[in-house]
Enzyme design. Structure first.
Site, PDB file in Angstrom:
ATOM      1  NE  ARG A 285      -8.634  -7.574 -16.848  1.00  0.00           N
ATOM      2  CZ  ARG A 285      -7.787  -7.564 -15.820  1.00  0.00           C
ATOM      3  NH1 ARG A 285      -6.579  -8.042 -15.964  1.00  0.00           N
ATOM      4  NH2 ARG A 285      -8.144  -7.074 -14.654  1.00  0.00           N
TER       5      ARG A 285
ATOM      6  CB  CYS B 120      -0.839   0.057   1.266  1.00  0.00           C
ATOM      7  SG  CYS B 120      -1.980  -1.290   1.398  1.00  0.00           S
TER       8      CYS B 120
ATOM      9  CE1 TYR C 139      -0.793  -9.311  -2.082  1.00  0.00           C
ATOM     10  CE2 TYR C 139       1.000  -8.206  -0.936  1.00  0.00           C
ATOM     11  CZ  TYR C 139      -0.347  -8.521  -1.043  1.00  0.00           C
ATOM     12  OH  TYR C 139      -1.239  -8.040  -0.125  1.00  0.00           O
TER      13      TYR C 139
HETATM   14  P1  XMP Z   1      -1.190  -7.185   3.486  1.00  0.00           P
HETATM   15  O1  XMP Z   1      -0.335  -6.385   4.396  1.00  0.00           O
HETATM   16  O2  XMP Z   1      -1.661  -8.454   4.113  1.00  0.00           O
HETATM   17  O3  XMP Z   1      -2.483  -6.284   3.203  1.00  0.00           O
HETATM   18  O4  XMP Z   1      -0.547  -7.415   2.167  1.00  0.00           O
HETATM   19  C1  XMP Z   1      -3.503  -6.669   2.326  1.00  0.00           C
HETATM   20  C2  XMP Z   1      -4.457  -5.514   2.145  1.00  0.00           C
HETATM   21  O5  XMP Z   1      -3.842  -4.410   1.501  1.00  0.00           O
HETATM   22  C3  XMP Z   1      -4.863  -3.582   0.922  1.00  0.00           C
HETATM   23  N1  XMP Z   1      -4.459  -3.211  -0.430  1.00  0.00           N
HETATM   24  C4  XMP Z   1      -4.073  -1.978  -0.810  1.00  0.00           C
HETATM   25  N2  XMP Z   1      -3.997  -0.828  -0.101  1.00  0.00           N
HETATM   26  N3  XMP Z   1      -3.171   0.267  -2.028  1.00  0.00           N
HETATM   27  C5  XMP Z   1      -3.550   0.294  -0.718  1.00  0.00           C
HETATM   28  O6  XMP Z   1      -3.462   1.358  -0.076  1.00  0.00           O
HETATM   29  C6  XMP Z   1      -3.225  -0.850  -2.798  1.00  0.00           C
HETATM   30  O7  XMP Z   1      -2.864  -0.849  -3.971  1.00  0.00           O
HETATM   31  C7  XMP Z   1      -3.702  -2.025  -2.154  1.00  0.00           C
HETATM   32  N4  XMP Z   1      -3.908  -3.301  -2.585  1.00  0.00           N
HETATM   33  C8  XMP Z   1      -4.360  -3.975  -1.512  1.00  0.00           C
HETATM   34  C9  XMP Z   1      -6.136  -4.390   0.944  1.00  0.00           C
HETATM   35  O8  XMP Z   1      -6.962  -3.884   1.959  1.00  0.00           O
HETATM   36  C10 XMP Z   1      -5.645  -5.794   1.241  1.00  0.00           C
HETATM   37  O9  XMP Z   1      -6.600  -6.616   1.835  1.00  0.00           O
END
Ligand code: XMP
Length: 493
Positions: free
Chosen positions: A425, A330, A410
């Site tokens: 897409r 994130c 990931y």
């Molecule tokens: P972890 O730390 O387990 O967190 O990898 C998974 C969660 O991260 C969030 N998520 C994002 N948050 N930008 C964000 O600010 C992103 O691009 C992004 N992609 C995922 C999401 O809540 C997920 O469950």
């Protein structure tokens, strides 16, 4: 029950949050995250971590996880394979929203077909069909047997299994020539899995058609499915014995129709997910979804404040997903600069949600056992994980070799790379400044290894705190704030 509670006179959610924070041993004025706190141990009568068997916890409404782990609704984490593996371990997968609705429906159905219990609408074939058609159908549906129905009367006339066709070289031979004909061992509608197990044992058969008084097929039980049920005692199953699964919708224009389709396909819980959960858009979306979905529980998120959680609860959500910016990929804290450090966010949202009997899902930031335990100790009933599950065999995407090691990808759902692939897409018109990043992660093997490790640390943590059940652990665990050097001291040299 929930509606009655919502109708109670309103207390200020921030006042409720402050009281809860001091009960948990957390400061009221500063927001903390995992490394800033440590869990207090209490006098314990738990002899060892292996004595703890009850890790049941509420996901939403009447869905109780046996393992408080749900997988992130991300394109590099959760499709059917991850959902099947996690549900067998007692957790739950949320199929991500970045697939066309037909594909999402198919993923849900694949989970529901995996350990079928009783198959209610088994695929069938007719005696005039060819062996070639049988082979194709079996391969497409990944099944090993088909009841054969008379084309005109639709009555059961035989059964054909993969063993009957495996070495059959002549593909235009007719089913009637190779199938097992009547009389077959069948059972009446309403036969339980236990009764079926006895019939399998006695008759040494692999498939048991359930047939009504008019010889019409109403279901099928397979020996393989019964064995799987015994193999995964912790598995999260619905009332028919199928594995449970969640499915995600965004707040795009068709979300209500999509949610209904996913529920019809068998999704046990619908997640409505958006990065900015404390918004009138999500509030309205949850309200209209609540009206449209009769029984299916709704999880809504993400928020990170008690006011945000309260808004979603009042709109009709059955569980609230908490976390803005703690995730491994994130950039929300770095880009727009928003987001409450996760321990405080979980605790404050729990404070308000527990007044309404609504569970919290802590989403993001879990890097190991301590984080997992602390997220639950702060009040979450379950934990959503992306990073730690990423790279496992069951995640979507191919592993690759680089720098002499094996990896998988990931990536953040708001990363530039993912936005570009969505543009390709035609799902996005333009890219925004990325709020996520892509990463390569080590290939980790089966997801079971990750889950077993986390659960082993959780049982140990429960034994230090003296909690025999996870419910008790979530309620009674307290924290103490620690310094950076305190945290450093705890690391092995
Ligand atoms: P972890 O730390 O387990 O967190 O990898 C998974 C969660 O991260 C969030 N998520 C994002 N948050 N930008 C964000 O600010 C992103 O691009 C992004 N992609 C995922 C999401 O809540 C997920 O469950």
């Amino acid at each position: 029950d929930r509606i009655l509670k919502v109708a109670q006179p309103k207390e200020d959610p921030r006042v409720i949050a402050k009281t809860y924070l001091s009960e948990k041993g957390l400061p009221k004025d500063i927001a903390l995250t995992f490394e800033d706190v440590t869990i207090l141990d209490f006098k314990s009568d738990v002899p060892s971590r292996s004595s703890i068997t009850d890790t049941r916890s509420r996901l939403a409404r009447d869905i109780f996880l046996n393992t408080p782990i749900v997988s992130a609704n991300m394109d590099t984490v959760t499709e059917a394979r991850m959902s099947i593996a996690l549900a067998r371990l007692g957790g739950l997968g949320f199929i991500h929203q970045f697939l066309p609705i037909e594909r999402r429906v198919e993923e849900v159905k694949r989970v529901k077909r995996a350990d079928s219990g009783i198959i209610e609408n088994p695929a069938t074939i007719h005696p005039e069909a060819t062996i070639g058609e049988v082979k194709k159908l079996m391969a497409e549906m990944q099944i090993s047997g088909l009841p054969v129905l008379d084309s005109a009367t639709k009555k059961l006339v035989g059964i054909i299994s993969s063993r009957d066709v495996r070495f059959e070289a002549i593909n235009d031979k007719r089913v009637a020539e190779v199938m097992t004909h009547l009389p077959l061992i069948t059972a009446p509608p309403g036969t339980t899995l236990e009764q079926a197990r006895i019939i399998f044992k006695k008759n040494k058969i692999e498939k048991l058609p359930l047939v009504d008084g008019e010889d019409k097929i109403v279901g099928l039980i397979t020996a393989k499915d019964i064995l799987k049920i015994a193999q995964f005692p912790q598995a999260l199953r619905d009332q028919k014995g199928h594995l449970m699964v969640g499915a995600t919708v965004g707040i795009g224009k068709n979300f209500i129709a999509e949610a209904k389709e996913l529920a019809r396909a068998g999704a046990d819980v619908i997640l409505i997910d958006t990065a900015r959960g404390f918004s009138t858009r999500l509030e309205d979306a949850v309200k209209s979804l609540r009206e449209s979905l009769d029984h299916t529980p709704i999880v809504a998120g993400n928020v990170d404040t008690p006011d945000g959680a309260l808004m979603l609860i009042e709109a009709g959500a059955d569980a609230i997903k908490v976390g803005i910016g703690p995730g491994a990929v994130c950039k929300t804290r770095e880009g727009p600069g928003v987001g409450i450090p996760q321990i405080t966010a979980i605790a404050e949202c729990t404070a308000i949600a527990q007044k309404y009997g609504i569970p919290i899902i802590a989403d993001g930031g879990i890097r190991g056992g301590a984080h997992f335990c602390k997220a639950l100790a702060a009040g979450a009933s379950s934990v959503m994980i992306g990073w730690m599950l990423a790279g496992t065999e069951e995640t979507p995407g191919e592993p690759f070799y680089e720098d002499g090691e094996k990896w998988k990808i990931y990536r953040g759902s708001a990363s530039l790379e993912f936005q570009l692939s969505r543009m390709d897409r035609d799902e996005l018109e333009r890219v925004r400044a990325p709020e996520g990043v892509p990463r390569r992660v080590h290939y980790k093997g089966e997801v079971k290894l990750v889950v077993d490790e986390l659960m082993s640390y959780l049982r140990s943590s429960m034994s230090y705190v003296g909690s025999w059940t996870l419910e008790e652990y979530i309620q009674k665990t307290k924290f103490r704030r620690q310094t950076t050097s305190g945290h450093e001291e705890g690391k092995p040299v």
